[in-house]
Motif scaffolding. Structure first.
Motif, PDB file in Angstrom:
ATOM      1  N   GLU A 111      -1.010 -27.751   2.934  1.00  0.00           N
ATOM      2  CA  GLU A 111      -2.682 -28.191   2.962  1.00  0.00           C
ATOM      3  C   GLU A 111      -3.348 -27.394   3.696  1.00  0.00           C
ATOM      4  OE1 GLU A 111      -3.614 -30.328   0.587  1.00  0.00           O
ATOM      5  OE2 GLU A 111      -1.686 -30.717  -0.149  1.00  0.00           O
ATOM      6  N   GLY A 112      -4.590 -27.501   3.784  1.00  0.00           N
ATOM      7  CA  GLY A 112      -5.689 -26.874   4.538  1.00  0.00           C
ATOM      8  C   GLY A 112      -5.667 -25.591   4.547  1.00  0.00           C
ATOM      9  N   ALA A 113      -5.957 -24.652   5.535  1.00  0.00           N
ATOM     10  CA  ALA A 113      -6.247 -23.129   5.522  1.00  0.00           C
ATOM     11  C   ALA A 113      -4.832 -22.541   4.994  1.00  0.00           C
ATOM     12  CB  ALA A 113      -6.695 -22.803   7.158  1.00  0.00           C
ATOM     13  N   ILE A 114      -3.743 -23.264   5.324  1.00  0.00           N
ATOM     14  CA  ILE A 114      -2.442 -22.322   4.840  1.00  0.00           C
ATOM     15  C   ILE A 114      -2.357 -22.128   3.313  1.00  0.00           C
ATOM     16  CG2 ILE A 114      -0.942 -24.293   5.167  1.00  0.00           C
ATOM     17  CD1 ILE A 114      -0.150 -20.760   6.356  1.00  0.00           C
ATOM     18  N   LYS A 115      -2.827 -23.110   2.833  1.00  0.00           N
ATOM     19  CA  LYS A 115      -2.929 -23.239   1.230  1.00  0.00           C
ATOM     20  C   LYS A 115      -3.709 -22.039   0.851  1.00  0.00           C
ATOM     21  CE  LYS A 115      -3.974 -26.049  -2.500  1.00  0.00           C
ATOM     22  NZ  LYS A 115      -4.640 -27.362  -2.841  1.00  0.00           N
ATOM     23  N   TYR A 116      -4.909 -21.903   1.390  1.00  0.00           N
ATOM     24  CA  TYR A 116      -5.755 -20.655   1.021  1.00  0.00           C
ATOM     25  C   TYR A 116      -5.230 -19.240   1.288  1.00  0.00           C
ATOM     26  CZ  TYR A 116      -8.931 -24.421   0.244  1.00  0.00           C
ATOM     27  OH  TYR A 116      -9.612 -25.422  -0.422  1.00  0.00           O
ATOM     28  N   ILE A 117      -4.544 -19.312   2.487  1.00  0.00           N
ATOM     29  CA  ILE A 117      -3.942 -18.129   2.923  1.00  0.00           C
ATOM     30  C   ILE A 117      -2.723 -17.622   1.969  1.00  0.00           C
ATOM     31  CG2 ILE A 117      -2.412 -17.134   4.537  1.00  0.00           C
ATOM     32  CD1 ILE A 117      -4.094 -18.787   6.931  1.00  0.00           C
ATOM     33  N   TYR A 118      -1.859 -18.727   1.698  1.00  0.00           N
ATOM     34  CA  TYR A 118      -0.590 -18.612   0.602  1.00  0.00           C
ATOM     35  C   TYR A 118      -1.204 -18.235  -0.694  1.00  0.00           C
ATOM     36  CZ  TYR A 118       2.815 -19.668  -2.681  1.00  0.00           C
ATOM     37  OH  TYR A 118       3.799 -19.577  -3.815  1.00  0.00           O
TER      38      TYR A 118
END
Length: 181
Positions: A111-118
């Motif tokens: 969730e959060g920023a890590i989701k967009y990075i992934y």
């Protein structure tokens, strides 16, 4: 460069175009096929993702070592390493398709920023994994047809693309591995 070498290189163009189209289309088609939907009772090949992630890691190492070899003037070693890298990529592709034909896709649970990075890494990985196919094939053909100046020019583009695909393949596996069932 001799016209003979250029003519030899051009003989492969139809194969390069065909494989550059067929491989991604076949992978996309096979990705959507589940063997169980055809009554084929096969155990999910859930052991494959860490293996093909490791193959990506080895591919990245081989690519770097191949560049070091050619910079040292070790042409035969470079050639062998590049053939090995191509073999590893084909092996990865076979395992990747086999996994997805027997197993449901894993959803990323971050969730959060890590989701967009992934998803940024995943999307660029997928797009470049398709784009790198003709680059690898052209680079290889220019080497086997002894068009080394042209080989060197395109290899400067192919290497970072292929390395990015190999390294991000490992990163994607690491990021999604907690969500495998």
């Amino acid at each position: 460069m001799s016209t003979e070498n250029l003519q030899e290189e051009k003989k492969y163009n139809k194969w390069i175009v065909a494989l550059s189209v067929i491989i991604p289309l076949a992978v996309a088609a096979l990705f959507g096929i589940k063997l169980k939907d055809f009554g084929i009772d096969v155990e999910p090949l859930t052991f494959l993702p860490p293996i093909y992630a490791a193959i990506n890691a080895v591919t990245a190492i081989v690519l770097v070592y191949a560049v070091i070899s050619i910079k040292k003037g070790q042409r035969k070693q470079h050639e062998n390493l590049m053939k090995f890298a191509i073999t590893l990529s084909v092996l990865f592709l076979v395992m990747y398709v086999a996994y997805h034909m027997t197993s449901d896709s894993t959803k990323f649970g971050g969730e959060g920023a890590i989701k967009y990075i992934y998803y940024f890494i995943l999307i660029t990985h997928i797009v470049l994994s398709v784009a790198v196919i003709p680059f690898v094939l052209i680079t290889y053909v220019r080497a086997i047809t002894n068009n080394f100046e042209r080989h060197k020019k395109i290899a400067k583009i192919t290497f970072p693309l292929w390395l990015y695909v190999a390294v991000t393949g490992v990163i994607i596996y690491i990021m999604i591995s907690p969500y495998y069932v």
